[in-house]
Scaffold this motif. Structure first.
Motif, PDB file in Angstrom:
ATOM      1  N   LEU A 106      88.496  35.596  88.561  1.00 47.81           N
ATOM      2  CA  LEU A 106      89.724  35.050  89.164  1.00 47.81           C
ATOM      3  C   LEU A 106      90.589  36.101  89.862  1.00 47.81           C
ATOM      4  CD1 LEU A 106      90.816  32.455  86.451  1.00 47.81           C
ATOM      5  CD2 LEU A 106      90.023  31.970  88.773  1.00 47.81           C
ATOM      6  N   LEU A 107      90.152  37.363  89.781  1.00 43.06           N
ATOM      7  CA  LEU A 107      90.979  38.452  90.327  1.00 43.06           C
ATOM      8  C   LEU A 107      91.358  38.276  91.813  1.00 43.06           C
ATOM      9  CD1 LEU A 107      92.198  40.808  88.829  1.00 43.06           C
ATOM     10  CD2 LEU A 107      90.284  42.232  89.560  1.00 43.06           C
ATOM     11  N   PRO A 108      90.376  38.043  92.716  1.00 48.77           N
ATOM     12  CA  PRO A 108      90.761  37.887  94.129  1.00 48.77           C
ATOM     13  C   PRO A 108      91.675  36.687  94.349  1.00 48.77           C
ATOM     14  CG  PRO A 108      88.362  37.942  93.895  1.00 48.77           C
ATOM     15  CD  PRO A 108      88.933  37.911  92.519  1.00 48.77           C
ATOM     16  N   ALA A 109      91.424  35.605  93.592  1.00 52.70           N
ATOM     17  CA  ALA A 109      92.259  34.411  93.726  1.00 52.70           C
ATOM     18  C   ALA A 109      93.699  34.745  93.346  1.00 52.70           C
ATOM     19  CB  ALA A 109      91.707  33.295  92.836  1.00 52.70           C
ATOM     20  N   LYS A 110      93.824  35.609  92.323  1.00 51.86           N
ATOM     21  CA  LYS A 110      95.150  36.019  91.870  1.00 51.86           C
ATOM     22  C   LYS A 110      95.822  36.878  92.949  1.00 51.86           C
ATOM     23  CE  LYS A 110      97.209  38.194  87.819  1.00 51.86           C
ATOM     24  NZ  LYS A 110      96.939  38.960  86.612  1.00 51.86           N
ATOM     25  N   ALA A 151      78.089  37.120  88.081  1.00 50.05           N
ATOM     26  CA  ALA A 151      79.544  36.979  87.944  1.00 50.05           C
ATOM     27  C   ALA A 151      80.244  37.516  89.203  1.00 50.05           C
ATOM     28  CB  ALA A 151      80.029  37.712  86.699  1.00 50.05           C
ATOM     29  N   SER A 152      79.725  38.618  89.754  1.00 49.53           N
ATOM     30  CA  SER A 152      80.304  39.176  90.994  1.00 49.53           C
ATOM     31  C   SER A 152      80.167  38.206  92.148  1.00 49.53           C
ATOM     32  CB  SER A 152      79.602  40.471  91.408  1.00 49.53           C
ATOM     33  OG  SER A 152      79.659  41.388  90.385  1.00 49.53           O
ATOM     34  N   ILE A 153      79.026  37.508  92.169  1.00 46.92           N
ATOM     35  CA  ILE A 153      78.818  36.528  93.243  1.00 46.92           C
ATOM     36  C   ILE A 153      79.824  35.388  93.095  1.00 46.92           C
ATOM     37  CG2 ILE A 153      77.169  34.842  94.186  1.00 46.92           C
ATOM     38  CD1 ILE A 153      74.965  36.927  93.521  1.00 46.92           C
ATOM     39  N   VAL A 154      80.021  34.959  91.849  1.00 45.28           N
ATOM     40  CA  VAL A 154      81.020  33.907  91.603  1.00 45.28           C
ATOM     41  C   VAL A 154      82.398  34.382  92.065  1.00 45.28           C
ATOM     42  CG1 VAL A 154      82.264  32.637  89.798  1.00 45.28           C
ATOM     43  CG2 VAL A 154      79.764  32.785  89.724  1.00 45.28           C
ATOM     44  N   ARG A 155      82.735  35.639  91.713  1.00 46.84           N
ATOM     45  CA  ARG A 155      84.043  36.177  92.111  1.00 46.84           C
ATOM     46  C   ARG A 155      84.217  36.128  93.630  1.00 46.84           C
ATOM     47  NH1 ARG A 155      85.095  42.194  90.559  1.00 46.84           N
ATOM     48  NH2 ARG A 155      83.313  42.330  91.955  1.00 46.84           N
ATOM     49  N   SER A 156      83.132  36.414  94.359  1.00 44.39           N
ATOM     50  CA  SER A 156      83.247  36.431  95.823  1.00 44.39           C
ATOM     51  C   SER A 156      83.369  35.021  96.400  1.00 44.39           C
ATOM     52  CB  SER A 156      82.044  37.147  96.433  1.00 44.39           C
ATOM     53  OG  SER A 156      80.888  36.344  96.274  1.00 44.39           O
ATOM     54  N   ASP A 160      86.671  30.368  98.082  1.00 50.02           N
ATOM     55  CA  ASP A 160      85.986  29.567  99.076  1.00 50.02           C
ATOM     56  C   ASP A 160      85.951  30.221 100.465  1.00 50.02           C
ATOM     57  OD1 ASP A 160      84.484  27.356  99.675  1.00 50.02           O
ATOM     58  OD2 ASP A 160      86.186  26.192 100.389  1.00 50.02           O
ATOM     59  N   PRO A 161      85.414  31.427 100.539  1.00 51.81           N
ATOM     60  CA  PRO A 161      85.358  32.114 101.828  1.00 51.81           C
ATOM     61  C   PRO A 161      84.364  31.442 102.769  1.00 51.81           C
ATOM     62  CG  PRO A 161      84.022  33.305 100.254  1.00 51.81           C
ATOM     63  CD  PRO A 161      84.691  32.185  99.492  1.00 51.81           C
ATOM     64  N   ALA A 162      84.615  31.564 104.045  1.00 51.01           N
ATOM     65  CA  ALA A 162      83.678  30.999 105.017  1.00 51.01           C
ATOM     66  C   ALA A 162      82.472  31.920 105.178  1.00 51.01           C
ATOM     67  CB  ALA A 162      84.383  30.815 106.356  1.00 51.01           C
TER      68      ALA A 162
END
Ligand SMILES: Nc1ncnc2c1ncn2[C@@H]1O[C@H](COP(=O)(O)OP(=O)(O)OP(=O)(O)O)[C@@H](O)[C@H]1O
Ligand SMILES: [Mg+2]
Length: 264
Positions: A106-110, A151-156, A160-162
């Motif tokens: 959730l870090l980038p979302a935060k 998990a890193s892939i999930v983080r990326s 919802d990046p294009a």
């Protein structure tokens, strides 16, 4: 050229150059002026010899470093910095050891201030999708390398990046886990239709996953071939054993070898 006009270009790179100057004052030309386009929803891989400039190109696309000259257009607009619409996955998982998997994810979302409840729901769904359901409260050290990379892939993907920019994401995995990740990545790609820019040293991984494979020459890297891979989707991993698949691999391998010879 005609089929390019059919789909909107999501990302366009025009005559990009990158010179690095080292501490001793020596200039290294990493990119001599490369151009390429990524169409919406495409999976494009880049293969090329070590040091040819692949990571440099990805970092410029991600807005992590600036090019020396040239342009990057995202949805037709010039960009210079990191974009919200992009997700990046590096070779090593780079998870924060003191954060649980869910908090890492959730870090980038935060950082970009997404609604936490909604982001959490997306994260849980994605963790499930990559087989990490039930691991959200574990710490990175409790997961294998392959699980950390998932998990890193999930983080990326949570925001919802294009575009997903991936730099040898499976380089450190054993052959079978890598195969499994390839199949999984194709599944994620088919279900979420991202545009993916994927760097790899594995020719067969590139052929299996991609709509197009861009072949780069040795440093300073230029694109020497843009090869369209015509296997229908979804691709069964068994397609890697077919003669047609072998032909693609051989073609790319020969290009790399031929080019290496020219430079030695
Ligand atoms: N920060 C830097 N300062 C100076 N030179 C650099 C820097 N980063 C990369 N280079 C040089 O630029 C060239 C391209 O590097 P880059 O990391 O883009 O290659 P690559 O294709 O990703 O290689 P690999 O397949 O080994 O990851 C190399 O010759 C490298 O030594
Ligand atoms: Mg690299």
């Amino acid at each position: 050229m005609n089929d390019m006009a059919e789909k909107p270009q999501l990302l366009k790179v025009v005559d990009l150059t990158k010179d690095y100057s080292t501490r001793s004052g020596v200039h290294v030309t990493a990119l001599p002026g490369v151009s390429m386009t990524l169409e919406d929803g495409e999976f494009v891989s880049v293969v090329g010899p070590s040091g040819c400039g692949k990571t440099t190109l990805l970092k410029i696309l991600a807005g992590i470093i600036q090019p020396t000259s040239g342009q990057v257009l995202y949805r037709g607009r010039h960009i210079t910095g990191a974009q919200r619409g992009m997700g990046v996955v590096f070779q090593s998982p780079v998870l924060m050891p003191w954060l649980k998997i869910i908090d890492n994810v959730l870090l980038p979302a935060k950082v970009i201030g997404l609604d936490r409840t909604a982001a959490r729901a997306t994260a849980m769904e994605l963790l499930e999708l990559v087989g990490l359901g039930g691991f959200e409260n574990k710490y990175p050290f409790e997961l294998s390398g392959g699980m950390q990379q998932r998990a890193s892939i999930v983080r990326s993907l949570v925001h919802d990046p294009a575009i997903l920019l991936m730099d040898e994401p499976f380089g450190a995995l054993d052959a079978l886990t890598r195969e499994h990740m390839n199949v999984e990545l194709q599944r994620i790609w088919l279900s979420r239709r991202k545009t993916v820019f994927f760097i790899t040293h594995s020719i067969s991984e590139a052929v299996y996953l991609s709509d197009r494979v861009l072949v780069m020459s040795a440093r300073p890297g230029r694109f020497i071939r843009d090869l369209r891979i015509s296997f229908p989707r979804p691709r069964d991993y068994d397609c890697t054993a077919t003669a047609e698949f072998g032909d693609y691999v051989k073609q790319i391998r020969q290009l790399l070898v031929r080019h290496e010879d020219h430079n030695s």
